[in-house]
Design a protein around this motif. Structure first.
Motif, PDB file in Angstrom:
ATOM      1  N   SER A 202       5.421  83.992  19.408  1.00  0.00           N
ATOM      2  CA  SER A 202       4.204  83.128  18.632  1.00  0.00           C
ATOM      3  C   SER A 202       4.794  81.836  18.521  1.00  0.00           C
TER       4      SER A 202
ATOM      5  N   GLN B   7       6.017  78.932  16.164  1.00  0.00           N
ATOM      6  CA  GLN B   7       7.183  78.921  14.911  1.00  0.00           C
ATOM      7  C   GLN B   7       7.549  77.583  14.795  1.00  0.00           C
TER       8      GLN B   7
ATOM      9  N   VAL C 153       9.284  86.363  17.945  1.00  0.00           N
ATOM     10  CA  VAL C 153       9.349  86.734  16.341  1.00  0.00           C
ATOM     11  C   VAL C 153      10.593  87.646  16.249  1.00  0.00           C
TER      12      VAL C 153
ATOM     13  N   TRP D 184      13.640  89.220  13.125  1.00  0.00           N
ATOM     14  CA  TRP D 184      13.851  88.970  11.479  1.00  0.00           C
ATOM     15  C   TRP D 184      15.483  89.528  11.355  1.00  0.00           C
TER      16      TRP D 184
ATOM     17  N   PRO E 205      11.793  94.764   9.831  1.00  0.00           N
ATOM     18  CA  PRO E 205      10.760  94.287   9.190  1.00  0.00           C
ATOM     19  C   PRO E 205       9.968  95.530   8.659  1.00  0.00           C
TER      20      PRO E 205
ATOM     21  N   ARG F  70       5.077  92.905   7.164  1.00  0.00           N
ATOM     22  CA  ARG F  70       5.523  91.765   7.674  1.00  0.00           C
ATOM     23  C   ARG F  70       5.161  91.860   9.305  1.00  0.00           C
ATOM     24  N   ILE F  71       5.121  93.090   9.846  1.00  0.00           N
ATOM     25  CA  ILE F  71       4.678  93.347  11.071  1.00  0.00           C
ATOM     26  C   ILE F  71       3.286  93.005  11.235  1.00  0.00           C
TER      27      ILE F  71
ATOM     28  N   GLU G 129       1.488  91.042   9.308  1.00  0.00           N
ATOM     29  CA  GLU G 129       1.350  89.373   9.360  1.00  0.00           C
ATOM     30  C   GLU G 129       1.878  88.686  10.585  1.00  0.00           C
ATOM     31  N   SER G 130       2.993  89.329  11.084  1.00  0.00           N
ATOM     32  CA  SER G 130       3.346  88.605  12.520  1.00  0.00           C
ATOM     33  C   SER G 130       2.464  88.745  13.430  1.00  0.00           C
TER      34      SER G 130
ATOM     35  N   PHE H 193      -0.352  86.733  12.664  1.00  0.00           N
ATOM     36  CA  PHE H 193      -0.300  85.224  13.135  1.00  0.00           C
ATOM     37  C   PHE H 193      -0.177  84.993  14.641  1.00  0.00           C
ATOM     38  N   ALA H 194       0.296  85.717  15.469  1.00  0.00           N
ATOM     39  CA  ALA H 194       0.290  85.666  16.824  1.00  0.00           C
ATOM     40  C   ALA H 194      -1.048  85.896  17.331  1.00  0.00           C
TER      41      ALA H 194
ATOM     42  N   THR I 128      10.056  98.525  16.517  1.00  0.00           N
ATOM     43  CA  THR I 128      11.084  97.513  16.059  1.00  0.00           C
ATOM     44  C   THR I 128      12.277  97.994  17.000  1.00  0.00           C
TER      45      THR I 128
END
Length: 96
Positions: free
Chosen positions: A16, A18, A30, A32, A36, A40-41, A43-44, A47-48, A64
């Protein structure tokens, strides 16, 4: 070693837009420093631009993975800062 998200079915790594440590925008995978959490996953993925209603936005479709620093750098090099490109990892090999 950094952690990333990989599609279970295709091997595609989540990428995504950044902002780096210098405040410059870029397009990359992305990452970490720690594994994560589900929050958090989620949210990511949002965001993507991926929502749970989208078939590829479901948490169950992502896993992950731990990358070496070299794999993470190669993934970003192969993306070429271009949101139209994708990068995949299969059997430890990163390719576009």
């Amino acid at each position: 070693m950094p952690y990333a998200l990989k599609r279970s079915d295709t091997g595609q790594l989540l990428a995504s837009r950044q902002v780096n440590g210098y405040g410059l925008p870029y397009y990359g995978i992305v990452l970490w420093e720690e594994a994560p959490t589900s929050l958090r996953i989620t949210e990511s993925l949002a965001f993507a631009g991926l929502t749970p209603d989208d078939p590829i936005g479901s948490l169950s479709g992502w896993e992950t993975v731990e990358l070496t620093e070299h794999q993470a750098k190669m993934a970003n090099v192969k993306l070429r800062n271009d949101p139209l490109r994708t990068v995949k990892m299969l059997d430890g090999t990163v390719f576009s």
